[in-house]
Design a protein around this motif. Sequence first.
Motif, PDB file in Angstrom:
ATOM      1  N   ALA B  85       0.834  -1.202   0.000  1.00 17.40           N
ATOM      2  CA  ALA B  85       0.000   0.000   0.000  1.00 17.40           C
ATOM      3  C   ALA B  85       0.867   1.249   0.000  1.00 17.40           C
ATOM      4  N   ALA B  88       2.522   1.875  -3.338  1.00 19.03           N
ATOM      5  CA  ALA B  88       1.582   2.368  -4.328  1.00 19.03           C
ATOM      6  C   ALA B  88       0.921   3.661  -3.899  1.00 19.03           C
ATOM      7  N   SER B  90      -1.154   4.221  -1.573  1.00 21.27           N
ATOM      8  CA  SER B  90      -2.580   3.956  -1.540  1.00 21.27           C
ATOM      9  C   SER B  90      -3.209   4.418  -0.240  1.00 21.27           C
ATOM     10  N   PRO B  91      -4.421   4.990  -0.281  1.00 23.25           N
ATOM     11  CA  PRO B  91      -5.121   5.377   0.950  1.00 23.25           C
ATOM     12  C   PRO B  91      -5.950   4.248   1.532  1.00 23.25           C
ATOM     13  N   ASP B  92      -5.722   3.020   1.035  1.00 19.60           N
ATOM     14  CA  ASP B  92      -6.588   1.922   1.438  1.00 19.60           C
ATOM     15  C   ASP B  92      -6.491   1.576   2.913  1.00 19.60           C
TER      16      ASP B  92
END
Lengths: 273, 494, 289
Positions: B85, B88, B90-92
């Motif tokens: 994450a 990348a 990513s805000p996941d």
Amino acid sequence: MKAKLLNYLRYIFVGLIVAMFMFPIVWVIMLSLKPPEYNFTIPPSFIFPPTLRHYWWSLVDPGYYNKHIYNSIILSSVATVMAIALSAPAAYAFSRFGFKLKNFLMGWYLGLYLAPPIVFLTPYYFIMKSLGLIGTYPAIWIAFQIFSVPLGVWLLKNFFDEVPRELEEAAMLDGCGRLRALIHIILPVGAPGFIITALFIFVFCWNNLLFPMALGGPEVKPLTLSTMEHFRMIGVTWNYIATGSVFIMTIPAIIFIIFRRYLVRGLMLGAAR
Amino acid sequence: MQKKAIVAIIAVVVIIIAGVAAWLLMAPPTPITPTEKVTIRVLALQDPFWFPLNDLIPEFEEKYGIDVVFEGVSYYEVRLRAVSAFLAKSPDIDVVVVDQMWVAEYADAGWLLPLDDLIKRDREEVKPDDFIPEIVHALSEWRGKIWTLPVAAYGQLVMYRKDVFDELGLRHPPKSFKEDYEWWTWDKYLEYVKTIHGKTINGVTFYGTVEVGQQPAPIVHKWTQYLIGMGGKWFERFPEAPWNFEVKIHEKGKDALKLFLELYKYSPPESIEYFWFDAGVRFGKGDIGILLWWTPYCYLIKQPEYMVPGVSAVVGKYDVALPPHPEGWKVGDHPIMSIGGWSLGINPYSKHKEEAWKFIKWATSFETQKKMGLLKGDWGEYQFSDFVRYSLYKDPELLEVYPWLPTQLEAWKVGNGKISRPMIPLYFTLEGILGRYLNDAMAGRITVDEAFEGILKEFNTALKQNFYLPEYAGPMFDDTIEYVADHLKKLAKG
Amino acid sequence: MLKESKYPYFLVLPSLIFLILLTIYPLFYALYYSFHYWVIGSPVIFIGLDNYYFVLTNPLFINSLIITLKFSGIVVAIQLLLGLAIALGVSGIKRGQGLICALLIMPMSVAPVIAGIIFRYLYFKGTGVVHYFLSLLGIPLPPEGILGNPDTAFWGLVVTDVWEWTPFISLIILASLLSVPSDIVEAARVDGASSVKIFRHITLPLIKPTLFIAAMLRFMQAYNTFDIVYVETGGGPGTTTQTLSHYLFYEGLVYYRLGYASALTLIIFLIAIVVINIYLKFTIFRGGE
């Protein structure tokens, strides 16, 4: 008579083999029914008061494995359908035609099967992230194809090879188009091959651990992951691993038992020639 | 006939397209409500803190109106998903649980939000000076900033069978430094282990102790406790500035390994393949005399199976004491205890940083941690005493259920997580090297000297290939516990 | 043969596009980083072929290569022979063949990770059934337990893999056994040939292609063995069971030495391709497929 003795031995041998291979499975089923105090007794306990509380925990309250069973089924079945759809045409081509790149392509498909799966994890994460698919079913369906399609192509090609070319050639001579010949002649004869290929692809997807780990999220977590989570650094809950294992084993087993006629029929395909 | 087939195929395709179109059109429009309910995702793993905290999540959701997806995954998955994450951007994931040695890595890579300003802003709520500095130093601080808040801290204490000690007339080890503790040396520890070993009490034949040999991590966790317990260290100078990564691990390391191998003689031979939990489970079985191990086992050994209700064979029969020390050591000389544990950090790419911060504050607060300690669930009861705040060690209700809390509290003073397991990004590689050689020595395949020859050689190769030697190529920081204590006090004042 | 030169390409195209998309990016990703130094928190530094040099001169790599090849070779050999024996046995059973097949497929449907956990549980000293029964039979077992002893840990893993995959192999062989035309066998039997002769001269040549393919597929899987090593031995004791995949896992996903791991991946892949090619040439010359 010598033949009778041989037959006797044959039955004993097969019986022993089946018993030996089934034993760990039976043992795990027992583990899933044991109260925790009986997990690690010396000597190992074959007799114990069975309890359903682990299954209760797994399926009812809090029903820990329910979602994971569902996810595993969705992930594996759709991926299998995709793989068959993609690999069937290619397998047919490899089986029926000779063309320039044939050997190279076949070798390449096979070679993919050799790649250590780990190499795909981070790049696939990036791909799926840019497609916005992290933690969704499609991400894993797509990722599963990397080993399902090669397997599918090879298995289906072999099954197509076993269907004599004369069948469709005869049909086409009679005025059928190739497509019709395919649907009406090849498919019915090759159906057991399709089913077996689908079953194997299904099982490989079902057992896969790494792709859902890397690309998934809690909503799509399959059984393999969730069962393994009980094997932690700081503690292991064996009974829950056992129930998870039972679920992992049972569903493909049920499918195989349902389709066992095809298993045998597919195996008998050649003999029926 | 062919036309029929074509028509059929076209019809099927049209139906499919129509179906998909209908599904897309009829999907409910995304509601634009004035107050959107925020959902935050917390990526954690199922160490003991996870279970009671998981049960308390509904309270958090109620109180703050924030939905929480609280995941508990496996160790390597936490790392894999967090790193993926972060790579990348990513805000996941909003909140990520961080193991002790990942903080440096993540912080250097810019993958954690520094929390100092937030702590200062909310100091009334956070009470930074209530955190134990040694814990913050080991789990959360790197290069002078605080990157996470600790949620569960592990020290290493001695768990011993008080009934066996009484039976054999052995003196109970000290529970406090205010008692007479000078006699509790490593030699004494070994002597006790030898004494207990082989004796049969109430029909049970005892092993002196139980070791942990699985490599790479478990064996290194055990052995580094002996290393630091004897005053050893990995490098010439770390974490105090200026950092010098000349390898010094062999100086006290050989003695630590010799002790480890001695102790293994009085331990079940299969412990060479034991993971962390195997040692605890074994002690809980009831045939081990003494166990020096991570503090969660103080309560874990009460249940025979991890997070499954039950009563083990040693409930009521064991006590907890301070770790042993070298001859002539006094409090303040050098640290003798390893510190590990977990802390919570905020993903800098998260879209809900404030909500993530609320969660972290709540999870590490006095109220929540006390509740966690007293909670009963379908996983058992009283299975969390890895407290990170002073106030928790003084709470009467907790003291009643976890009688070793005063010992644990005093032990922090003599612990240092960065010396026992240096929090450098290269840690895992070095741990892997150590694990192999230690395990080989444990299996009797190489001698102590050969082990350290190999360790030194590989350490030096790795350190050189990664720009730690001959001179550390990155910025340094004078990383002491005093600094952290000071820093926390400053943040408390505002 | 029907000649439509473009037709097969269209058939192959969907799967081909899919797979190309799924392999191009990982391939370039691995290739790019294999020429760089990169760990978490560090900048990405170009170092040319250094990573490859580090990998090939690393005794850990050589060790895991040897162990992987040894492991793969041994398990495939055992699975072929045992699978053949089982297939021969089952092929003569008239009743219940379907049920037996369904039962025999079950070990394969246990995920390798789970099989590893199960066998770890079975091997435990004292409390594990396997250990207990072996000791009852008087077989000397190492005091550290089956998985704790460097000599036996390897075989513990072999048994796990054999358990998982032999039934599968036996079913594949059974399939090809059943496709041997029964009239030829009957004719030979009428002529007075013994079962052994029939097997050697009629059956075996006919099933050889299947045997070779099964061996090859299995070898490719075994080459990438990771799950059971991870759960049962962690590569130990020491490094006596560390397979290439396990080694790669640690370098790539634990230490996150991404540059080094990328080079390692490519090397592992290349070696596999070389081995398979040798195998294919060998079997083609021997009259295989």
